[in-house]
Enzyme design. Structure first.
Site, PDB file in Angstrom:
ATOM      1  N   TYR A  34       0.835  -1.198   0.000  1.00 24.04           N
ATOM      2  CA  TYR A  34       0.000   0.000   0.000  1.00 24.04           C
ATOM      3  C   TYR A  34       0.875   1.256   0.000  1.00 24.04           C
ATOM      4  CZ  TYR A  34      -4.085  -2.902   0.585  1.00 24.04           C
ATOM      5  OH  TYR A  34      -5.069  -3.822   0.372  1.00 24.04           O
ATOM      6  N   ARG A  71     -10.297  -3.147   0.333  1.00 17.67           N
ATOM      7  CA  ARG A  71      -9.727  -4.457   0.104  1.00 17.67           C
ATOM      8  C   ARG A  71      -9.033  -4.921   1.392  1.00 17.67           C
ATOM      9  NH1 ARG A  71      -8.756  -7.912  -3.934  1.00 17.67           N
ATOM     10  NH2 ARG A  71      -6.600  -8.477  -4.188  1.00 17.67           N
ATOM     11  N   HIS A  72      -8.852  -6.232   1.530  1.00 20.68           N
ATOM     12  CA  HIS A  72      -8.177  -6.763   2.716  1.00 20.68           C
ATOM     13  C   HIS A  72      -6.728  -6.273   2.770  1.00 20.68           C
ATOM     14  CE1 HIS A  72      -6.056  -9.417   0.014  1.00 20.68           C
ATOM     15  NE2 HIS A  72      -7.215  -9.664  -0.566  1.00 20.68           N
ATOM     16  N   GLY A  73      -6.113  -6.425   3.943  1.00 18.59           N
ATOM     17  CA  GLY A  73      -4.715  -6.044   4.094  1.00 18.59           C
ATOM     18  C   GLY A  73      -3.777  -7.083   3.482  1.00 18.59           C
TER      19      GLY A  73
END
Ligand SMILES: *[C@@H]1O[C@H](CO)[C@@H](O)[C@H](O)[C@H]1NC(C)=O
Ligand SMILES: *[C@@H]1O[C@H](CO)[C@@H](O)[C@H](O)[C@H]1NC(C)=O
Length: 324
Positions: A34, A71-73
Site C-alpha cells: 500500500y 480491500r483486505h490487508g
C-alpha cells in the site's frame, strides 16, 4: 467523474516516482505494498500525506455518512502459489552440490528458507492487520465528525478469513468509543454483497468456469515475451527451459513481491528478474485481471450491480434523512 480522473492522475504520478527509486516494486500490480502509491506512509503510517489541493471539504459541506469499500490487508500467498513455490524450490534443492559454483543464483535460492506452509493459504499477515488498523485511524482523522463517539458503525465482510480478520483489525483501529450498529456481531458476513462475482451465475459460467475466457492470458503465457523471460530464468538457474513454465516463473516473481510486502525484505527471488522481465510479468497479471475482473467482459462489471446499488441506496437515504 472528475474526482476519479484526479485520483488516477495522482496514482500515475506516485508510481512514476517510486519506479525511479525502487527497482521491481513498481511492477507488482495487485501485490504492491500500500505504501507504493503513498510513499509518505513509509515514514509515518498515520500521516494523511501532503495536503493535496481539493482534498478538504469546502466549509459549507458537512459529511453525513461515509461508505468505504476496502480491500483486505497484506496477505500470505494462496495454497496453490505456495505449492508451486515449494515445487520450484525442491527442484533447486535436488541439484548436485558440484553445480553450485557454476550457478550462484540457483545456490542462493536453494539456501533460501522455504518458510511458507500451505495452511497459510491467503490468510492475513501481521502486516495486513497493521495496514487495516492504520487505514482506520487515518480515515477517522480525516473525518473526525463521522467517527465521533456513539456514531453508528456497520462493518460487512465476505466470509473469506483474510477479510473477516481485516474487518476486525479495522474495527480495532477505530478504538472502543464508537457504537456498532448491531449488538455483539462485529462484522456481518454477506457474501452475496461482498463476493457478488461468486453469486452471479452468468459470470461463473461465462468467465470463472470457462477456460476459453482466459485465451488471451494463455496465449501470452506461451508467447515470445514470456519465452524470453523463461529462457533467462532457466539460464540463471542452470535448468533446462522445459522444466520451467509461466506459472513457475510467475510464482518466483510473486515471492519477490510477497517478501517485500510481508517481511519488508528484498528476497533473493528478486535477483532472477530485470526491470524488463518485471514489465512482462506485470503485464501477464494485468491481462488476467483485465479478462477476469475488469473490462474484458461486460458481465465482470455488471455482476457488481448489487453492491453498487447497496452503496448508493444508503447514500441516498442518508441525504433524505438529513433533509427531514
Ligand atoms: C446481504 O446484502 C443484501 C444487499 O444489501 C441484502 O439484501 C441481504 O439481505 C443481505 N444478506 C444478509 C445475510 O445480511
Ligand atoms: C523496512 O525496511 C527499510 C529498509 O531496510 C527500513 O528503512 C524501514 O524502516 C523498514 N520498515 C519497517 C516498517 O520495518
Amino acid at each position: 467523474m472528475a474526482p476519479r480522473r484526479a485520483g488516477a492522475a495522482l496514482l500515475v504520478l506516485a508510481l512514476l516516482l517510486v519506479v525511479a527509486s525502487a527497482g521491481l516494486s513498481g511492477y507488482f500490480g495487485t501485490k504492491s505494498r500500500y505504501e507504493e502509491v503513498n510513499p509518505h506512509l513509509v515514514c509515518d503510517p498515520l500521516s494523511l500525506g501532503p495536503a493535496a489541493v481539493g482534498s478538504r471539504l469546502p466549509a459549507a459541506c458537512a459529511p453525513l455518512q461515509l461508505r468505504a469499500l476496502l480491500r483486505h490487508g497484506t496477505r500470505y500467498p494462496t495454497a496453490g502459489q505456495i505449492r508451486r513455490l515449494g515445487e520450484l524450490h525442491a527442484r533447486l534443492l535436488r541439484r548436485p552440490a558440484a553445480a553450485a559454483a557454476a550457478c550462484p543464483t540457483a545456490a542462493d535460492l536453494a539456501a533460501w528458507q522455504m518458510w511458507y506452509e500451505e495452511s497459510l493459504d491467503g490468510r492475513l499477515a501481521p502486516q495486513g492487520r497493521r495496514d487495516m488498523e492504520h487505514l482506520a485511524r487515518r480515515l477517522a482523522a480525516r473525518f473526525p465528525a463521522l467517527f465521533a463517539a456513539r456514531r453508528r458503525l456497520v462493518l460487512a465482510s465476505s466470509s473469506k478469513h483474510r477479510c473477516l480478520q481485516s474487518g476486525a483489525a479495522f474495527r480495532r483501529g477505530l478504538g472502543p468509543s464508537l457504537s456498532l450498529g448491531r449488538d455483539e456481531v462485529e462484522v456481518e458476513v454477506n457474501d452475496s454483497l461482498m463476493r457478488f462475482f461468486d453469486h452471479c451465475a452468468k459470470f461463473v459460467a461465462l468467465v470463472e468456469e470457462n477456460d476459453a475466457a482466459m485465451c488471451q492470458v494463455n496465449a501470452f503465457k506461451e508467447g515470445p515475451e514470456m519465452r524470453m523471460v523463461l529462457e533467462k530464468v532457466a539460464s540463471a538457474l542452470c535448468l533446462p527451459v522445459e522444466e520451467l513454465n509461466a506459472d513457475l516463473v510467475q510464482v518466483a516473481f510473486l515471492t519477490c513481491s510477497y517478501e517485500l510486502a510481508i517481511k519488508n525484505v528484498t528476497s533473493p527471488w528478486c535477483s532472477l528478474f530485470s526491470e524488463e522481465d518485471a514489465k512482462v510479468l506485470e503485464y501477464l497479471n494485468d491481462l488476467k485481471q483485465y479478462w477476469k475482473r475488469g473490462y474484458g467482459y461486460d458481465i465482470n462489471s455488471r455482476s457488481s450491480c448489487i453492491l453498487f446499488q447497496d452503496i448508493f441506496q444508503h447514500l441516498d437515504k442518508a441525504v433524505e434523512e438529513s433533509k427531514r
